[in-house]
Design an enzyme around this catalytic site. Sequence first.
Site, PDB file in Angstrom:
ATOM      1  N   GLU B 256       0.888  -1.165   0.000  1.00 43.98           N
ATOM      2  CA  GLU B 256       0.000   0.000   0.000  1.00 43.98           C
ATOM      3  C   GLU B 256       0.916   1.202   0.000  1.00 43.98           C
ATOM      4  O   GLU B 256       1.621   1.439   0.979  1.00 43.98           O
ATOM      5  CB  GLU B 256      -0.858   0.048   1.271  1.00 43.98           C
ATOM      6  CG  GLU B 256      -1.638  -1.203   1.576  1.00 43.98           C
ATOM      7  CD  GLU B 256      -2.870  -1.367   0.717  1.00 43.98           C
ATOM      8  OE1 GLU B 256      -3.388  -0.360   0.211  1.00 43.98           O
ATOM      9  OE2 GLU B 256      -3.297  -2.522   0.539  1.00 43.98           O
ATOM     10  N   CYS B 295      -3.178   7.869   4.192  1.00 42.03           N
ATOM     11  CA  CYS B 295      -2.917   7.464   2.812  1.00 42.03           C
ATOM     12  C   CYS B 295      -4.157   7.650   1.950  1.00 42.03           C
ATOM     13  O   CYS B 295      -4.062   7.696   0.730  1.00 42.03           O
ATOM     14  CB  CYS B 295      -2.428   6.032   2.761  1.00 42.03           C
ATOM     15  SG  CYS B 295      -3.451   4.908   3.699  1.00 42.03           S
TER      16      CYS B 295
END
Lengths: 514, 514
Positions: B256, B295
Site C-alpha cells: 500500500e 494514505c
Amino acid sequence: MKTLHSYLGDRWVEGSGPLQTLMNPATEEPLAQVSSEGLDVAAALEHARRKGGPALRTLSFAERGMLLKEMSKAIQAHRDELLDLAVANGGNTRSDAKFDVDGAIFTLQTYAEIGASLGAAKFLVDGEGVQLGRSPRFHGQHINVPRHGVAVQINAFNFPAWGFAEKAASALLAGMPVFSKPATSSAMVAHRVMEILVEKKILPEGTLSLLAGGHGDLPALLGPQDVLAFTGSGDTGARIRALRNVLLESVRVNIEADSLNAAVLGPDAEPGGDMYETFLKDVLRDMTQKAGQKCTAIRRVLVPAEQAVTVRNDLAEGLKAVRVGNPALEETRMGPLATHAQLTDVREGVGKLGAEGKAVFGSAAPLGGKGFFISPVLMEFPKDSLASAVHSREVFGPVASLLPYSGKAAHAAEIVARGNGGLVSSVYSEDAAFLEEIVSGIAPYHGRLFLGHPKIEMSPGPGTVLPQLVHGGPGRAGGGEELGGARALSFYMQRVALEGSRPVIQKLVGVQPA
Amino acid sequence: MKTLHSYLGDRWVEGSGPLQTLMNPATEEPLAQVSSEGLDVAAALEHARRKGGPALRTLSFAERGMLLKEMSKAIQAHRDELLDLAVANGGNTRSDAKFDVDGAIFTLQTYAEIGASLGAAKFLVDGEGVQLGRSPRFHGQHINVPRHGVAVQINAFNFPAWGFAEKAASALLAGMPVFSKPATSSAMVAHRVMEILVEKKILPEGTLSLLAGGHGDLPALLGPQDVLAFTGSGDTGARIRALRNVLLESVRVNIEADSLNAAVLGPDAEPGGDMYETFLKDVLRDMTQKAGQKCTAIRRVLVPAEQAVTVRNDLAEGLKAVRVGNPALEETRMGPLATHAQLTDVREGVGKLGAEGKAVFGSAAPLGGKGFFISPVLMEFPKDSLASAVHSREVFGPVASLLPYSGKAAHAAEIVARGNGGLVSSVYSEDAAFLEEIVSGIAPYHGRLFLGHPKIEMSPGPGTVLPQLVHGGPGRAGGGEELGGARALSFYMQRVALEGSRPVIQKLVGVQPA
C-alpha cells in the site's frame, strides 16, 4: 524461405534487423526466418490501449464469448495444417501436436461458454452488497472492471497454440486487448493461428497483436494499467519483475516458471494393482509426452522404499518401449527437444542430477545424427538423500528422478515441499488417512493436486492443464495463477469497492458502466 | 526513559546497538528509546513458522475468530491509556487517536465475526465442485489453505494501532502467524498493544511477534511460503520488491503506497446545497484529520471551473477556523506532523506543488517554536494546467490542490487518471449520467470509489477505511489489496485445485485437512 511478420497496429509488418532462423528440430532443416528489430512496439501497444480496449469494453461478456467461439472454430477449421506445422517446427509427434492444438480449441470454447454464462454484463459484480452503517442506506458493493491497459502475453516454446489461446481467451473475455509474443523457436504455429484469425476478421480492431521475433524492450514499455503474463524460466521471470517500471508502477505480472512436480505412490498401491498401473502410466506419459517439455510434467517420483526396485524396473521397461525419432514418422513415440539450446540445457541438467544420484535408465549421451534428440532418462536417489539439484533444477526434457521414502505421508510431504513450490503434484493412494495427511501437508506448495484413481476413465493425468482448474503455483513456480474458469478474469480486471448511498450504487451496478 | 523491547520467540528481548529516540512531535520531548540491532530475527521468524503456524492451523476459523475477539476486548480495556500514548507519541488530537485505536478495536471485532461465520472449517472451499470429464466421477474442487510461512507486516507511522490490527486480523484468521514491525517513530502505541496482548496470554505460542526498531534485513529473510504486507512509501515498496529472494522465490508481497486521491465535485452540486456541503466537509476533514497524514486523504480537489472561486473561498474559510497546536490541549483541532523528517518532506512537497501552481491558503513557512507543526495549505492550479507534481507527488500532510475542470465527466476522469492509480477517489453528484460516466472512467484506477451523498448519516467520508471494503489500489498505490471482509484472507492462503475422483475429493473437503 518464409519470413514471419508481426501483426502490429492492425497490419502485418516486417522487422529490419538480422534474421533468426526457425528450424525443424528433428532434421535441423531451416523452415522460416524472423526479426522484430526496428518495429515500433510502443506505438503498437498504444494502439491496442486506445483502440482495442474501448472496443472490447463496449461488448458484453456474451459478445466477447462469441468472439472466442469464432476463434475456436477458425482454428478448428485449420487443424490439420496446424498439426503439420507443430510436427515440423515443434518436434511434436502428431499426438503431441494434438495436445497443443486441440487444447487451444477446447480452451477457447470453454471460455466462450463462460462468456455466454456471464451474459449481458460488461463488468463483474463481486459478492453481495454490504450494509456499512446503522442505516441500510450506507452501502458497499465490489465490482471487477476491465483494466484500461494492454495485456502482454509472453509464451513458452512448448505450447505455441494452447499457450496463446489460454492467455488470450482470459484477457479478451475480461475486456483487455491482447499483445501476444510467442517463443521464437516454435513461432510458426502461433503465427499461422494469427494469420487465420486476421484473415477471418474475427476480432475488433486493436484487440489482437502479435510480435514475432525477440521481445526487445517490450516488458519495459508497460505502465500501471497494463498486465504482463509470462510463461518461461524463473530467471527470465525474475528479470521482468526487476524492471524499473514493474517495480515502481506496479505493472501487474503473472509468472508461470519452474516446477519440480512430484508424483507420490502411496504405500497401499501394490505393484500390479489398478492404482499402481495408473501411477506407472501417468509417469511414463509425463516423461515422454512432448519429450518431457511440459511445465506440469512429473519430475520427482516418490515411492515407498520397499517398492523402489519394482518401480524402477517397471519404468525402465516402459521407457525401453518408447521409440525416439523423427515425429513425422508414424511409429515414433517421442520426438526431439525443441532446440539445440534445450538439448544443451537438458544434458547439463542430467549432469547436475547425476552428480548426486545415478542414472538407472538412459543417459544424456548424444544419439548421433541430425536433430536435437535425447533418450528418456530415469535417475535414482538413495532414501534420505540430501541431494539438492533434484529439488531445485528443472530439467526440461524426458527426465525424472526416483526418490524412495519411508511410506509415511509426513515423510513424503516433507520431500515434496523441498521443491519450494510447484504447479502440480499427484498422489496415488486409496488410503483415506494417507491422502488426508499428504494433501494437508503439500497443498500450500501447489496450484493443483491430482489424485490419481483407476476408476477415472480417460484420465488425462497430472500433466494436462484443464481450463476449469487453476494453473500456477507458489514459490519457484512463479507465484502465479491462470485459468480456473472465471477466476482467470480477475488478473485482467481491477476490483473496486463502490461505497455510498444504496439506491445510487444499485442503479450504477444495474446500469453497468461501459 | 522507557526502552522498547521486541517480542521475538515468545519473549521480550532488547537490541544491543545505538538507540533511536522516540519523541513527542508537539514538544520534541524524548519519550522512549529503541534498538533492534543484534536481535536474531531469522530465528524468530523460524520460531513463528515452526510453532505459530501449526498452532493456528489446528484451530477452526471460529476459534481463530475468538482469538481476535479477545484481542479486541483487551485493547478496548486499555483504550484510554492507548489514546494518551497516541496523543503524546503520535501528535494525534484525541479525535485522531480514537480514529486509530477505535479503528483497531472495530476491525478486530469485524474479523472475529467473519471467523464466527466461517465456523468449524480450517480451510476455505472456493466455489462449486466442477465436473471435468464425461462422467461425473472426474471432479475438481478449489480450496484455499493457510500458507506454511510467516506473515511479516510492516506498518506505517500514521496508524500504529489500526495498521497492526487490520493486517494481523486478516493473517491470524487465515491461519498464518504474524510478525509485526511498527514504524519506529510512533511505535509506543503498537508496543503497548503488544504488551497488553502478551500479558493477557491471548494467543498461542509463536503466533505473534513484534520487532521494535529498524527492520534491518527482515524482508530479505523471507521465503516462498512467507508473505510480506507493507504500508509506506512507493520507493521503499519498490526496494522490497527488488530483493533477490522476493524476485526469485516469489515471496508474496502486498504494497500500500502513494496515492493522489481525488475528490470530484459534480456540476450539479450547487454551492450552498446539501451535496456541496457534504463535499466541503469531507475535503476539510481529510485535509486536517491526523494533519493530513492518511494514505486515503483527499489530495486533489476537482471542481467545475465556474465554481472554483467559491470552493476556494469556502475551503479557505474552513481552514482558517482550524486551530493548530499541541494536541494535548482540548481546543486544538490539528496537531503536528509525526516527525521532523515528515515536516521537511511536506515542506519540500509544497515547494514542488508551488513551482507549478500557487498557494491560496497557508504556506509551508515555519510556524516557530518547538514541534513539527505546519499550517494547512491549499494550492490552486489553472484549468487545463499541465502541472505534473500535483498528480505524482504525494504530500503527506494537511495539503490539497484545487484543480478546475470543464464540468464534463470525461474531462474529470482524464484528470483523475493522471494520478496513475490510487486508493480511493470520491465523487459528489446526484446526476446519474455524470456518475455513470465518471465511475466507468475512473474505476480501473482505484481500489475504492466513495460516492458522497448528503442523506448518509454519520458518513465517514472517503478517508476512512472500512473492514468490509477492500483497501488498496493499482499502479502508484502499490497494486495491493487488503481487507474487504473475507477477501482479505486470500493473500495469506494458497488456492489449490483438487482434481480426481469425486467421492475421494468430497471426503477430503468434508473431512477438512488440518
